[in-house]
Design a protein around this motif. Structure first.
Motif, PDB file in Angstrom:
ATOM      1  N   GLU A  15       0.772  -1.240   0.146  1.00 43.93           N
ATOM      2  CA  GLU A  15      -0.036   0.031  -0.105  1.00 43.93           C
ATOM      3  C   GLU A  15       1.057   1.095   0.015  1.00 43.93           C
ATOM      4  OE1 GLU A  15      -3.446   0.252  -0.072  1.00 43.93           O
ATOM      5  OE2 GLU A  15      -3.143  -1.785  -0.774  1.00 43.93           O
ATOM      6  N   PRO A  16       0.360   2.491  -0.674  1.00 43.88           N
ATOM      7  CA  PRO A  16       1.083   3.708  -0.765  1.00 43.88           C
ATOM      8  C   PRO A  16       1.759   4.162   0.666  1.00 43.88           C
ATOM      9  CG  PRO A  16      -0.731   3.842  -2.062  1.00 43.88           C
ATOM     10  CD  PRO A  16      -0.968   2.470  -1.290  1.00 43.88           C
ATOM     11  N   ALA A  17       0.985   4.074   1.741  1.00 49.46           N
ATOM     12  CA  ALA A  17       1.344   4.573   3.027  1.00 49.46           C
ATOM     13  C   ALA A  17       2.273   3.723   3.603  1.00 49.46           C
ATOM     14  CB  ALA A  17       0.207   4.291   3.988  1.00 49.46           C
ATOM     15  N   ALA A  18       2.360   2.435   3.227  1.00 48.35           N
ATOM     16  CA  ALA A  18       3.285   1.496   3.772  1.00 48.35           C
ATOM     17  C   ALA A  18       4.740   1.860   3.056  1.00 48.35           C
ATOM     18  CB  ALA A  18       3.154   0.084   3.470  1.00 48.35           C
ATOM     19  N   ILE A  19       4.662   1.986   1.743  1.00 50.79           N
ATOM     20  CA  ILE A  19       5.655   2.583   1.013  1.00 50.79           C
ATOM     21  C   ILE A  19       6.299   4.000   1.548  1.00 50.79           C
ATOM     22  CG2 ILE A  19       6.766   3.253  -1.129  1.00 50.79           C
ATOM     23  CD1 ILE A  19       4.527   1.433  -2.555  1.00 50.79           C
ATOM     24  N   MET A  20       5.703   4.712   1.972  1.00 48.41           N
ATOM     25  CA  MET A  20       6.075   6.085   2.428  1.00 48.41           C
ATOM     26  C   MET A  20       6.797   5.725   3.799  1.00 48.41           C
ATOM     27  SD  MET A  20       5.646   8.083  -0.175  1.00 48.41           S
ATOM     28  CE  MET A  20       6.121   9.382   0.659  1.00 48.41           C
ATOM     29  N   GLU A  21       6.014   4.996   4.521  1.00 50.65           N
ATOM     30  CA  GLU A  21       6.779   4.733   5.848  1.00 50.65           C
ATOM     31  C   GLU A  21       8.259   3.937   5.737  1.00 50.65           C
ATOM     32  OE1 GLU A  21       3.894   2.191   8.165  1.00 50.65           O
ATOM     33  OE2 GLU A  21       2.405   3.834   8.295  1.00 50.65           O
ATOM     34  N   ARG A  22       8.219   2.958   4.949  1.00 48.51           N
ATOM     35  CA  ARG A  22       9.533   2.463   4.596  1.00 48.51           C
ATOM     36  C   ARG A  22      10.484   3.304   3.974  1.00 48.51           C
ATOM     37  NH1 ARG A  22       7.948  -3.393   1.553  1.00 48.51           N
ATOM     38  NH2 ARG A  22       6.379  -4.067   3.086  1.00 48.51           N
ATOM     39  N   LEU A  23       9.990   4.339   3.238  1.00 48.99           N
ATOM     40  CA  LEU A  23      10.818   5.401   2.757  1.00 48.99           C
ATOM     41  C   LEU A  23      11.415   6.148   3.840  1.00 48.99           C
ATOM     42  CD1 LEU A  23      11.876   6.959   0.253  1.00 48.99           C
ATOM     43  CD2 LEU A  23       9.848   7.999  -0.291  1.00 48.99           C
ATOM     44  N   ASP A  24      10.536   6.531   4.604  1.00 52.35           N
ATOM     45  CA  ASP A  24      11.177   7.419   5.957  1.00 52.35           C
ATOM     46  C   ASP A  24      12.283   6.647   6.723  1.00 52.35           C
ATOM     47  OD1 ASP A  24       9.388   9.382   5.394  1.00 52.35           O
ATOM     48  OD2 ASP A  24       7.736   8.747   6.541  1.00 52.35           O
ATOM     49  N   LYS A  25      12.000   5.401   6.641  1.00 50.16           N
ATOM     50  CA  LYS A  25      13.002   4.517   7.316  1.00 50.16           C
ATOM     51  C   LYS A  25      14.511   4.143   6.638  1.00 50.16           C
ATOM     52  CE  LYS A  25       9.456   2.558  10.244  1.00 50.16           C
ATOM     53  NZ  LYS A  25       8.713   1.080  10.579  1.00 50.16           N
ATOM     54  N   GLY A  26      14.315   4.737   5.335  1.00 48.51           N
ATOM     55  CA  GLY A  26      15.498   4.522   4.389  1.00 48.51           C
ATOM     56  C   GLY A  26      15.607   2.932   4.006  1.00 48.51           C
TER      57      GLY A  26
END
Length: 319
Positions: free
Chosen positions: A218-229
Motif C-alpha cells: 500500500e502507498p502509506a506503507a511504502i512511504m513509511e518504509r521510505l522514511d526509514k530508509g
C-alpha cells in the motif's frame, strides 16, 4: 461558529473528492476555516443531501446563501460534473434551484485550485525552485497528484482570470528509458495503455513498486518504509519523483508557466520532503537543448489542504 441568524450574502463552497466532501462558508474570496466540515460520501445519496445536512447543522437557511460553487473530482462539461471515482452527477442548474442562489458555478477540482493561486497564505507555499521575475499576467500551471492526476493552466487577463478545464492525467505516459520504459511496458501489458494518472497517483506508487520489486504494498506503507530508509522503498520513491519531474517538465513546455508551477494534492505533499533528494527538478529540466530554458519556471508545493475551497470562493467573488 458565529451566530448567522439574520445574516445574508454568504457563499457556500464544496470540494467533492472520491471519498469525502468538504463544505464551508465564505465571504468574498475568503473561506471561514472554522466552518469547514468533512462528510463521508458513502453515507449520503448525493450532493444535495450533503449540503442540506450542512446547512441544517450550521443553522443557515437557503435565503442566506448568495452564491454556491462546487469543485468536483472529474470532468465538467456545460455546468455538469461527472465524478471519476463516485457515482454522483453535479448539475449547475439543479444546484441553483436547490439553494436559490444568485451565483452558481461547478468547477473541476484542479480548476478550483487554479482559482486559489494568489489567495494562498505564503506560509502554505513550499518553494522548490525560486520564482524568477515575471509579469503579473504571466501564465501559471497547477498540477495535482492525489487519488488521480490532473493539470490546468491559469491565465490572468485584462478581462479576468481564465482557468480552462483539462483531463491531463489520461494522456500517454512518456517513455524515456530506465524505470519509465519498464513502467510503460508493464502498463501496456496490464492495461493496454500507459497513462500519466496510472503512474502519478496514490495507486501509481503501489503499481510502480510492484513493477520494480514484484511485491504489492500500500502507498502509506511504502512511504513509511521510505522514511526509514528501506532500500526498495527508496528506489520506488526515486523512480516516482523522476517520472513526476519528467511529466512536470513536459507540461511546462506545453503551457509556458512563467508565473510559476504549483504542485498540489495529497501525494504531492507526501513526497515534498523527497523532491530535492531525488532530483525532481533535474528530471524536469532534462529537455536536451531546452534544459536551460526550463530554468525560467519557479516551482512550489501548495501545503494548504483547503485550497480548492479558497478557489471556489475566489471564483464566485469574480462572477
Amino acid at each position: 461558529m458565529t451566530d448567522l441568524t439574520g445574516e445574508t450574502g454568504f457563499s457556500l463552497v464544496a470540494d467533492i473528492g472520491g471519498t469525502n466532501t468538504r463544505v464551508a462558508l465564505a465571504r468574498g474570496p475568503m473561506v471561514d476555516r472554522a466552518t469547514v466540515t468533512r462528510y463521508a460520501n458513502a453515507e449520503h445519496a448525493d450532493l444535495s443531501e450533503v449540503l442540506g445536512r450542512y446547512l441544517s447543522e450550521k443553522g443557515v437557511t437557503d435565503r442566506q446563501i448568495a452564491g454556491v460553487c462546487v469543485a468536483a473530482a472529474g470532468p465538467v462539461h456545460d455546468g455538469v460534473a461527472t465524478l471519476t471515482n463516485l457515482d454522483w452527477r453535479i448539475d449547475r442548474e439543479s444546484l441553483g434551484q436547490r439553494l436559490s442562489a444568485e451565483k452558481v458555478a461547478v468547477l473541476n477540482d484542479l480548476q478550483a485550485q487554479g482559482h486559489a493561486i494568489g489567495n494562498i497564505d505564503p506560509a502554505d507555499l513550499q518553494e522548490i525552485v525560486p520564482q524568477p521575475p515575471a509579469s503579473d499576467l504571466a501564465a501559471k500551471l497547477v498540477i495535482g497528484l492525489g487519488t488521480g492526476f490532473n493539470a490546468c493552466p491559469v491565465f490572468d487577463t485584462a478581462g479576468g482570470r481564465f482557468v480552462p478545464p483539462s483531463e491531463a492525467g489520461h494522456v500517454s505516459l512518456p517513455s524515456c528509458g530506465g524505470a519509465m520504459q519498464v513502467l510503460v511496458e508493464a502498463m501496456r501489458k496490464d492495461h493496454g495503455f500507459a497513462s500519466v494518472e496510472e503512474a502519478l497517483s496514490g495507486r501509481g506508487i503501489s503499481y510502480l513498486h510492484r513493477v520494480l520489486h514484484g511485491e504489492t504494498v500500500e502507498p502509506a506503507a511504502i512511504m513509511e518504509r521510505l522514511d526509514k530508509g528501506e532500500t526498495r522503498a527508496t528506489e520506488t520513491g526515486r523512480a516516482f519523483v523522476q517520472v513526476m519531474g519528467t511529466v512536470v517538465g513536459d507540461l511546462a513546455l506545453s503551457h509556458l508557466p512563467f508565473g510559476g508551477i504549483y504542485l498540489v494534492g495529497g501525494v504531492t505533499r507526501a513526497f515534498a520532503p523527497w523532491l530535492g533528494q531525488f532530483d525532481m527538478v533535474g528530471a524536469m529540466r532534462a529537455k536536451g537543448r531546452f534544459s536551460g530554458f526550463m530554468e525560467q519556471f519557479g516551482v512550489f508545493v501548495v501545503k494548504d489542504d483547503y485550497a480548492a475551497l479558497t478557489g471556489c470562493a475566489s471564483h464566485l467573488s469574480r462572477l
